[in-house]
Scaffold this active site. Structure first.
Site, short mmCIF file in Angstrom:
data_model
loop_
_atom_site.label_atom_id
_atom_site.label_comp_id
_atom_site.label_asym_id
_atom_site.label_seq_id
_atom_site.Cartn_x
_atom_site.Cartn_y
_atom_site.Cartn_z
CD GLU A 25 -42.52 32.10 -1.60
OE1 GLU A 25 -42.52 33.23 -1.08
OE2 GLU A 25 -42.45 31.05 -0.96
CB VAL A 106 -47.09 30.20 0.68
CG1 VAL A 106 -48.07 29.07 0.38
CG2 VAL A 106 -45.65 29.71 0.53
CG ASP A 138 -46.06 33.95 14.28
OD1 ASP A 138 -46.71 33.76 13.24
OD2 ASP A 138 -44.92 34.46 14.29
CB ALA A 141 -52.21 34.08 6.48
CE LYS A 159 -38.92 28.86 6.81
NZ LYS A 159 -39.73 29.03 5.67
N1 PSU Z 1 -39.68 29.71 3.20
C1 PSU Z 1 -38.45 30.13 2.85
N2 PSU Z 1 -38.26 31.44 2.65
C2 PSU Z 1 -39.27 32.33 2.74
C3 PSU Z 1 -40.58 31.88 3.11
C4 PSU Z 1 -40.72 30.56 3.32
O1 PSU Z 1 -37.52 29.35 2.75
O2 PSU Z 1 -39.03 33.51 2.53
C5 PSU Z 1 -41.72 32.86 3.13
C6 PSU Z 1 -42.86 32.34 2.25
O3 PSU Z 1 -43.24 33.40 1.40
C7 PSU Z 1 -43.95 32.03 3.24
C8 PSU Z 1 -43.68 33.07 4.28
O4 PSU Z 1 -45.23 32.13 2.68
O5 PSU Z 1 -42.27 33.05 4.42
C9 PSU Z 1 -44.37 32.80 5.59
O6 PSU Z 1 -44.30 33.96 6.37
P1 PSU Z 1 -45.18 34.08 7.70
O7 PSU Z 1 -44.65 32.98 8.58
O8 PSU Z 1 -44.89 35.47 8.21
O9 PSU Z 1 -46.60 33.84 7.31
MN MN Z 2 -46.45 34.86 11.35
#
Ligand code: PSU
Ligand code: MN
Length: 302
Positions: A25, A106, A138, A141, A159
Site C-alpha cells: 500500500e 488497505v 467510525d 472500510a 493497532k
Molecule cells: N497502519 C499504519 N499506518 C497507516 C495505516 C495503517 O501503521 O497509515 C493506514 C492504512 O492505509 C489503513 C488505513 O488502510 O490507515 C485505515 O484508515 P481508516 O481507519 O481511515 O480507514
Molecule cells: Mn475511519
C-alpha cells in the site's frame, strides 16, 4: 490486465512469467510515517519482498491510472508529497477520473491488487473499529473490503488505538478469516499479544496459502486477514502504550479530529510521545510482514 492498471516493467514481467507478487500500500508512505523514514521503509519493504523471492507492487493512483509498482522517482515523489489524497473504496474512482494523485489504503490496495491479478498483500496494520465507535460510527472500510475482495492481507494485527474486541466481532460477522501466525493470541500491532484469542491459527506460509486456495476453490468472496506478530525484539508492551493511547484519543476528540484524519493523528501523537519508538516498531513489523507475504505468494504458485 485491466486497462486502468499501469504496471511497472518489473511487475509486468513478473505477471507475464507467472512469478509470485506481493502488493504494497502507499497510504503508509504518505500518511503513516514521516519523511524520510517513509521513503527508507518503502524501499526496504520492496527489497525484503525481493530477497524473499517475490516481486513487490507498490500501488498508487497517478495520472488517471493505478500504478502497480512504482519506479524509484515516483516512490520518492510520493514520499515527499504533501496533500496526497488518502484513497479508500469510496474515493478511488473519483481520484482516477480527475487525474489527481492518491495513496491507497488497505481497502484501495486490495481493489488494485485484484485488478492486477495479485493475491497477496503486505502492510503494517489494518483499519478497524475505532474506540467510541458506538458514538462515532467510525469503522474502517478495510473490514468490508476484506469481506468482498479475494486478497490475503498480511498485517501485524490491528493497532491498539482501535477497539480490538469490536474489530474482531465485525470481522467475524463479515465472515473474514482472522489467522494468527504461530501463536493463539491475536497480535496488537506494536505488541505480540492483544490479550484476545485469534479465531484461527496457522503456523506456516504453506498452510496460509492452502487456506487461500481453498477459499478460491469454494468461490467464497473476500480475503483473509493474516495477523503476524511483531518480532519480540521490537515490541512495545501494551501496558506502556495504554496510557499514551488514552491521551492521544482524548486529544483527537478535544481537537475535533474525525474521519480519515483520525488514524494519522493518533499515529503522529504516539510517535512524538514515545520519541520515535512506535515508528521503529512499525518499520520492523512491516518488514516482517513483507517477508511472510512473499513466502505465501511463493507457496501459492504450483
Ligand atoms: N497502519 C499504519 N499506518 C497507516 C495505516 C495503517 O501503521 O497509515 C493506514 C492504512 O492505509 C489503513 C488505513 O488502510 O490507515 C485505515 O484508515 P481508516 O481507519 O481511515 O480507514
Ligand atoms: Mn475511519
Amino acid at each position: 490486465m485491466h486497462d486502468l492498471i499501469a504496471p511497472s516493467a518489473e511487475v509486468a514481467g513478473a505477471l507475464a512469467a507467472g512469478r509470485p507478487l506481493v502488493a504494497l500500500e502507499s497510504t503508509i508512505i504518505t500518511h503513516g510515517m514521516p519523511f524520510p523514514q517513509n521513503l527508507e521503509t518503502a524501499r526496504a519493504v520492496e527489497e525484503a519482498v525481493r530477497e524473499a523471492g517475490a516481486v513487490p507492487a507498490t500501488m498508487a493512483v497517478i495520472g488517471g491510472r493505478i500504478r502497480a509498482g512504482l519506479d524509484p522517482d515516483a516512490l520518492e515523489e510520493l514520499a515527499r508529497a504533501k496533500d496526497v489524497a488518502k484513497l479508500s473504496r469510496a474515493d478511488i474512482a473519483a481520484c482516477l477520473a480527475s487525474g489527481r494523485t492518491g495513496a491507497t489504503t488497505v481497502a484501495a490496495t486490495m481493489i488494485a491488487a485484484r485488478l492486477a491479478g495479485i493475491e497477496v498483500f503486505a502492510t503494517g496494520g489494518i483499519g478497524g473499529v475505532h474506540r467510541g465507535a458506538e458514538q462515532s460510527f467510525d469503522i474502517s472500510a478495510d473490514l468490508h473490503e476484506l469481506a468482498q475482495t479475494p486478497v490475503t492481507v498480511v498485517a501485524a494485527g490491528a493497532k491498539a488505538i482501535l477497539d480490538l474486541p469490536k474489530t474482531l466481532e465485525v470481522l467475524e460477522t463479515l465472515g473474514v478469516p482472522v489467522i494468527a501466525v504461530g501463536q493463539d493470541a491475536f497480535p496488537a500491532f506494536w505488541s505480540q499479544d492483544s490479550g484476545l484469542a485469534a479465531p484461527l491459527r496457522l503456523d506456516t506460509a504453506g498452510e496460509i496459502a492452502a487456506a487461500h486456495a481453498m477459499r478460491r476453490a469454494l468461490g467464497l468472496p473476500g480475503g483473509q486477514l493474516v495477523a503476524n506478530p511483531i518480532p519480540a525484539a521490537h515490541e512495545i508492551p501494551a501496558a506502556t502504550l495504554a496510557p499514551l493511547i488514552a491521551e492521544a484519543q482524548a486529544a483527537a476528540e478535544a481537537q475535533g479530529v474525525s474521519g480519515k484524519g483520525v488514524t494519522p493523528f493518533l499515529l503522529q501523537w504516539l510517535l512524538e510521545r514515545t520519541k520515535g519508538r512506535t515508528l521503529e516498531a512499525n518499520i520492523a513489523l512491516v518488514l516482517n510482514n513483507a517477508r511472510l507475504a512473499a513466502h505465501i505468494a511463493r507457496a501459492l504458485k504450483p
